[in-house]
Design an enzyme around this catalytic site. Structure first.
Site, PDB file in Angstrom:
ATOM      1  N   ASN A   7       5.401  -1.400  11.665  1.00 57.12           N
ATOM      2  CA  ASN A   7       4.639  -0.915  10.519  1.00 57.12           C
ATOM      3  C   ASN A   7       4.976  -1.766   9.297  1.00 57.12           C
ATOM      4  O   ASN A   7       5.639  -2.791   9.408  1.00 57.12           O
ATOM      5  CB  ASN A   7       4.972   0.561  10.273  1.00 57.12           C
ATOM      6  CG  ASN A   7       3.809   1.339   9.678  1.00 57.12           C
ATOM      7  OD1 ASN A   7       3.095   0.837   8.814  1.00 57.12           O
ATOM      8  ND2 ASN A   7       3.612   2.563  10.129  1.00 57.12           N
ATOM      9  N   SER A  34       5.372   5.264   8.691  1.00 61.27           N
ATOM     10  CA  SER A  34       4.800   4.931   7.385  1.00 61.27           C
ATOM     11  C   SER A  34       5.807   5.281   6.293  1.00 61.27           C
ATOM     12  O   SER A  34       6.443   6.337   6.333  1.00 61.27           O
ATOM     13  CB  SER A  34       3.507   5.706   7.148  1.00 61.27           C
ATOM     14  OG  SER A  34       3.084   5.566   5.805  1.00 61.27           O
ATOM     15  N   ASN A  83       4.936   6.007   3.289  1.00 59.55           N
ATOM     16  CA  ASN A  83       4.174   6.630   2.212  1.00 59.55           C
ATOM     17  C   ASN A  83       4.036   8.145   2.306  1.00 59.55           C
ATOM     18  O   ASN A  83       3.362   8.759   1.499  1.00 59.55           O
ATOM     19  CB  ASN A  83       2.787   5.985   2.136  1.00 59.55           C
ATOM     20  CG  ASN A  83       2.873   4.497   1.883  1.00 59.55           C
ATOM     21  OD1 ASN A  83       3.696   4.051   1.097  1.00 59.55           O
ATOM     22  ND2 ASN A  83       2.038   3.726   2.565  1.00 59.55           N
ATOM     23  N   THR A  84       4.662   8.743   3.320  1.00 59.30           N
ATOM     24  CA  THR A  84       4.751  10.199   3.426  1.00 59.30           C
ATOM     25  C   THR A  84       6.222  10.564   3.336  1.00 59.30           C
ATOM     26  O   THR A  84       7.014  10.146   4.184  1.00 59.30           O
ATOM     27  CB  THR A  84       4.162  10.704   4.752  1.00 59.30           C
ATOM     28  OG1 THR A  84       2.760  10.395   4.800  1.00 59.30           O
ATOM     29  CG2 THR A  84       4.347  12.206   4.892  1.00 59.30           C
ATOM     30  N   PHE A  99      -1.706   8.336   3.914  1.00 63.60           N
ATOM     31  CA  PHE A  99      -2.517   9.010   4.940  1.00 63.60           C
ATOM     32  C   PHE A  99      -3.715   9.738   4.332  1.00 63.60           C
ATOM     33  O   PHE A  99      -4.000  10.898   4.663  1.00 63.60           O
ATOM     34  CB  PHE A  99      -1.678  10.010   5.729  1.00 63.60           C
ATOM     35  CG  PHE A  99      -0.655   9.419   6.664  1.00 63.60           C
ATOM     36  CD1 PHE A  99      -0.595   8.058   6.917  1.00 63.60           C
ATOM     37  CD2 PHE A  99       0.279  10.245   7.287  1.00 63.60           C
ATOM     38  CE1 PHE A  99       0.354   7.527   7.784  1.00 63.60           C
ATOM     39  CE2 PHE A  99       1.234   9.710   8.160  1.00 63.60           C
ATOM     40  CZ  PHE A  99       1.273   8.346   8.402  1.00 63.60           C
ATOM     41  N   ASN A 158       0.821  -1.203   0.000  1.00 62.70           N
ATOM     42  CA  ASN A 158       0.000   0.000   0.000  1.00 62.70           C
ATOM     43  C   ASN A 158       0.855   1.253   0.000  1.00 62.70           C
ATOM     44  O   ASN A 158       1.880   1.337   0.666  1.00 62.70           O
ATOM     45  CB  ASN A 158      -0.980  -0.025   1.184  1.00 62.70           C
ATOM     46  CG  ASN A 158      -0.517   0.811   2.361  1.00 62.70           C
ATOM     47  OD1 ASN A 158      -0.613   2.048   2.330  1.00 62.70           O
ATOM     48  ND2 ASN A 158      -0.007   0.151   3.395  1.00 62.70           N
ATOM     49  N   LYS A 169       4.921   4.012  17.194  1.00 62.89           N
ATOM     50  CA  LYS A 169       4.897   2.931  16.210  1.00 62.89           C
ATOM     51  C   LYS A 169       6.130   3.040  15.326  1.00 62.89           C
ATOM     52  O   LYS A 169       6.386   4.094  14.742  1.00 62.89           O
ATOM     53  CB  LYS A 169       3.636   2.995  15.354  1.00 62.89           C
ATOM     54  CG  LYS A 169       3.464   1.796  14.421  1.00 62.89           C
ATOM     55  CD  LYS A 169       2.097   1.811  13.768  1.00 62.89           C
ATOM     56  CE  LYS A 169       1.849   0.547  12.951  1.00 62.89           C
ATOM     57  NZ  LYS A 169       0.492   0.511  12.366  1.00 62.89           N
TER      58      LYS A 169
END
Length: 354
Positions: free
Chosen positions: A244, A182, A184-185, A121, A117, A215
């Site tokens: 994560n 994450s 993805n940022t 966010f 994925n 996390k």
């Protein structure tokens, strides 16, 4: 009840993100007509004293939670309970609404029971979530809120976004989770350093006494992970969530060039990081294990390694809605087999001689 194995092939023909919205929409009906959820609660929720424990001044009815990312905007708190989860974690939520990354941004690796994925966010922002939580909190099961920073917020101003999240939800949840892991940022994982961790928890603890967990990502050495988590606990973190998603694209065949991988393929990577952290921090803080947990046997392995709680997401997609009931029932069998009267006796059993 739905025979998930029969519909799964049809379900998997749909675009993954569309399928997610379809399921979320169906579950969301239960928020407005809770009576529809009663048969699901009866079938899925395992209510057994042996699985209960008290953390953060709340009773957790069982140790399994749906990890953040599924219910990004706190729309599905009641249906989460109907699926059998002992508590729910919503988010990741950012101060301002944001659409996330360009589509497509979610892919299945079916042969590996994995997801990749790159959502970024995507969420409706903190105000929208506040309005929903004000109608639902406090709830019969604990609620956690996972907070992050907006994509457009410069790294040097990231602390302000997390301060916003702490202030927004400090009275609307049972615990907060700081997500700086994450993939993805852009630049988010760069915040996984001791200076930012120190500033972050110093800020947060000056604002609220709501428990705050960190996390972390799985893509660091064990030594780095342990040092970072130990620093976070020293700085005031009330717990650690490990881990994560991973950016180790060697785990799947034909990976996409972006996003984080979750599911059974990260099981051992996640466990190794968690185990190293638990070796150092078991008994000193609350530990939550996530990554590749798809059975009661794996959940119980994490419990015995020192996890107070475990989180599930990707396995739900591959195993279906009976998964959480099966995990909890299997753990009860394993508790009895090992001679433990409660889940609390099993937590950390492999960490020390009792």
């Amino acid at each position: 009840m739905i025979d998930y194995e029969k519909i799964k092939p049809l379900f998997f023909q749909l675009d993954p993100e569309y399928a997610h919205h379809l399921v979320s929409g169906a579950l969301n009906i239960g928020e407005y007509i809770p009576q529809l959820l009663n048969p699901w609660v009866k079938s899925n929720f395992v209510d057994d004293e042996r699985l209960r424990q008290k953390l953060f001044d709340r009773e957790f009815l069982n140790p399994v939670v749906l990890a953040a990312g599924f219910d990004k905007d706190a729309r599905l708190i009641r249906p989460t309970t109907a699926l059998g989860f002992g508590f729910t974690e919503v988010g990741t939520v950012t101060p301002r609404p944001q659409p996330g990354n360009p589509k497509p941004r979610l892919w299945r690796h079916i042969e590996k029971e994995a997801l990749q994925n790159a959502m970024g966010f995507n969420n409706a922002g903190s105000y929208a979530m506040q309005m929903r939580l004000k109608k639902r909190y406090p709830y019969v099961t604990p609620i956690g809120v996972n907070i992050g920073k907006n994509k457009t917020t410069p790294e040097k101003e990231a602390l302000k976004d997390y301060e916003h999240g702490v202030k927004a939800f400090k009275n609307l949840c049972d615990y907060l989770v700081v997500n700086i892991s994450s993939p993805n940022t852009p630049g988010l994982r760069d915040l996984q350093n001791e200076a930012f961790i120190d500033a972050l928890f110093s800020m947060a603890k000056s604002i609220t006494d709501t428990p705050i967990l960190l996390k972390i990502a799985p893509d660091m050495t064990k030594e780095q992970a342990v040092d970072l988590c130990a620093k976070a606990v020293d700085a005031g973190a009330d717990g650690i969530i490990a881990t994560n998603t991973s950016i180790d694209y060697s785990l799947v065949e034909n990976p996409k060039p972006t996003g984080g991988i979750s599911g059974s393929v990260i099981r051992e990577k996640s466990f190794e990081i968690f185990d190293a952290i638990a070796k150092e921090l078991y008994g000193k803080t609350t530990l939550v294990s996530v990554g590749g947990i798809d059975s009661g046997y794996e959940a119980y392995r994490r419990i015995k390694a020192g996890a107070n709680l475990v989180q599930v997401y990707t396995a739900l997609i591959y195993k279906g809605p009976k998964l959480i009931s099966n995990i909890n029932r299997t753990m009860l069998e394993l508790l009895e087999k090992d001679g433990f009267k409660t889940i609390q006796e099993a937590i950390g059993a492999n960490r020390c001689v009792r």
